[in-house]
Design an enzyme around this catalytic site. Structure first.
Site, PDB file in Angstrom:
ATOM      1  N   ASP A  24       0.737  -1.272   0.021  1.00 23.16           N
ATOM      2  CA  ASP A  24      -0.004   0.032   0.042  1.00 23.16           C
ATOM      3  C   ASP A  24       0.886   1.293   0.066  1.00 23.16           C
ATOM      4  OD1 ASP A  24      -1.993  -1.957   0.253  1.00 23.16           O
ATOM      5  OD2 ASP A  24      -2.676  -1.210   2.143  1.00 23.16           O
ATOM      6  N   GLU A  72      -4.596  -0.927  -1.374  1.00 25.57           N
ATOM      7  CA  GLU A  72      -5.859  -0.984  -0.728  1.00 25.57           C
ATOM      8  C   GLU A  72      -6.941   0.178  -1.486  1.00 25.57           C
ATOM      9  OE1 GLU A  72      -5.873   0.356   3.590  1.00 25.57           O
ATOM     10  OE2 GLU A  72      -8.468  -0.058   3.401  1.00 25.57           O
ATOM     11  N   LYS A 129      -6.478  -4.893  -3.242  1.00 22.01           N
ATOM     12  CA  LYS A 129      -7.154  -5.726  -1.730  1.00 22.01           C
ATOM     13  C   LYS A 129      -8.307  -4.648  -1.314  1.00 22.01           C
ATOM     14  CE  LYS A 129      -3.386  -4.309   1.293  1.00 22.01           C
ATOM     15  NZ  LYS A 129      -4.293  -3.466   2.156  1.00 22.01           N
ATOM     16  N   THR A 158       0.548   0.785   6.788  1.00 24.73           N
ATOM     17  CA  THR A 158       1.090   1.244   7.743  1.00 24.73           C
ATOM     18  C   THR A 158       1.434  -0.010   8.442  1.00 24.73           C
ATOM     19  OG1 THR A 158      -1.196   1.431   8.968  1.00 24.73           O
ATOM     20  CG2 THR A 158      -0.349   3.508   7.812  1.00 24.73           C
ATOM     21  N   CYS A 162      -2.199  -2.267   7.717  1.00 30.56           N
ATOM     22  CA  CYS A 162      -1.950  -3.306   6.773  1.00 30.56           C
ATOM     23  C   CYS A 162      -0.846  -4.230   6.871  1.00 30.56           C
ATOM     24  CB  CYS A 162      -2.216  -2.571   5.564  1.00 30.56           C
ATOM     25  SG  CYS A 162      -3.949  -1.739   5.228  1.00 30.56           S
TER      26      CYS A 162
HETATM   27  C1  C5J Z   1      -3.177   0.929   5.344  1.00 29.18           C
HETATM   28  C2  C5J Z   1      -4.974   2.184   6.563  1.00 29.18           C
HETATM   29  N1  C5J Z   1      -2.437   0.581   4.187  1.00 29.18           N
HETATM   30  N2  C5J Z   1      -3.961   2.520   7.443  1.00 29.18           N
HETATM   31  N3  C5J Z   1      -4.501   1.435   5.596  1.00 29.18           N
HETATM   32  O1  C5J Z   1      -2.382   0.262   6.537  1.00 29.18           O
HETATM   33  O2  C5J Z   1      -6.198   2.468   6.585  1.00 29.18           O
END
Ligand code: C5J
Length: 224
Positions: A24, A72, A129, A158, A162
């Protein structure tokens, strides 16, 4: 096998069976003026991961080793967006609405795309995803199995959301995961720290934590 310095003990890298999985690294999470910043987050906490990810990605690609990316996001008609995810946070502008870089977390929009510094090369699979984990409602597991992959080096953002969710999903499916701490980022320093601790605790309950310099050193020592 090539030993990589890691916590809680060295990770035995099998280059032919390991993919670099970059989670992501999307413009809406990392760039100034994106959705993440619109929510009041300090994107510099995530942007510091771009340079080490780029160095690792270049070294990995230079050896012809497999790379995969995730994003995402949701279908433009939002048919794969659970209502609970849409309303969570009670924010005025949420997923699917017009944001600073197009419709927020919608596939095909500018903010949904991967930052230019880490843009996927031709032939590198990109997994779209709808959830936090990269295995949920995707073909990631099938692709990994078909390619004989049993180890993942997981980077991206993060750390506590994720990245952690994906490492846990991978662990339950039998993969060994190594997370280089400088290549993952959180908007919250305390979550960065605890997110990493949770992975390596109890003898590596979900996997291993290392640093990209140890992976680069191991590649220099051994991977063709
Ligand atoms: C990810 C989020 N990629 N923090 N998304 O961690 O919403």
């Amino acid at each position: 096998m090539i030993a990589i310095d890691a916590d809680p003990y060295s990770f035995e890298l099998e280059p032919g069976r390991c993919t670099l999985l970059i989670i992501d690294m999307q413009r809406d999470f990392l760039e100034a003026g994106g959705f993440g910043e619109m929510l009041g987050n300090d994107v510099s906490q995530l942007r510091r991961t771009i340079a080490p990810n780029r160095a690792l990605l270049q070294a990995w690609r230079a050896r012809g080793l497999p790379v995969m990316h995730t994003r995402e996001g949701h279908r433009p008609d939002l048919s794969d967006l659970p209502p609970a995810k849409k309303v969570r946070g009670r924010i005025l502008t949420s997923i699917g609405d017009q944001g600073p870089m197009g419709r927020i977390l919608v596939r095909g929009e500018a903010g949904h795309d991967i930052v230019p510094e880490l843009y996927p090369a031709a032939g590198e699979p990109v997994i779209d995803k709808p959830g936090k984990g990269a295995f949920f409602a995707t073909d990631l597991h099938a692709i990994l199995q078909n390619r004989g992959i049993s180890q993942l080096i997981v980077t991206g953002v993060t750390t506590e959301v994720c990245v952690n969710t994906t490492v846990r999903e991978a662990n339950d499916r039998g993969y060994d995961c190594l997370v280089p701490e400088d290549c993952v980022g959180s908007y919250f320093p305390e979550f960065q720290q605890m997110g990493l601790k949770m992975i390596a605790a109890q003898g590596g309950i979900f996997g291993w934590v290392s640093h990209s310099r140890h992976i680069l050193a191991a590649l220099d020592r051994g991977a063709a």
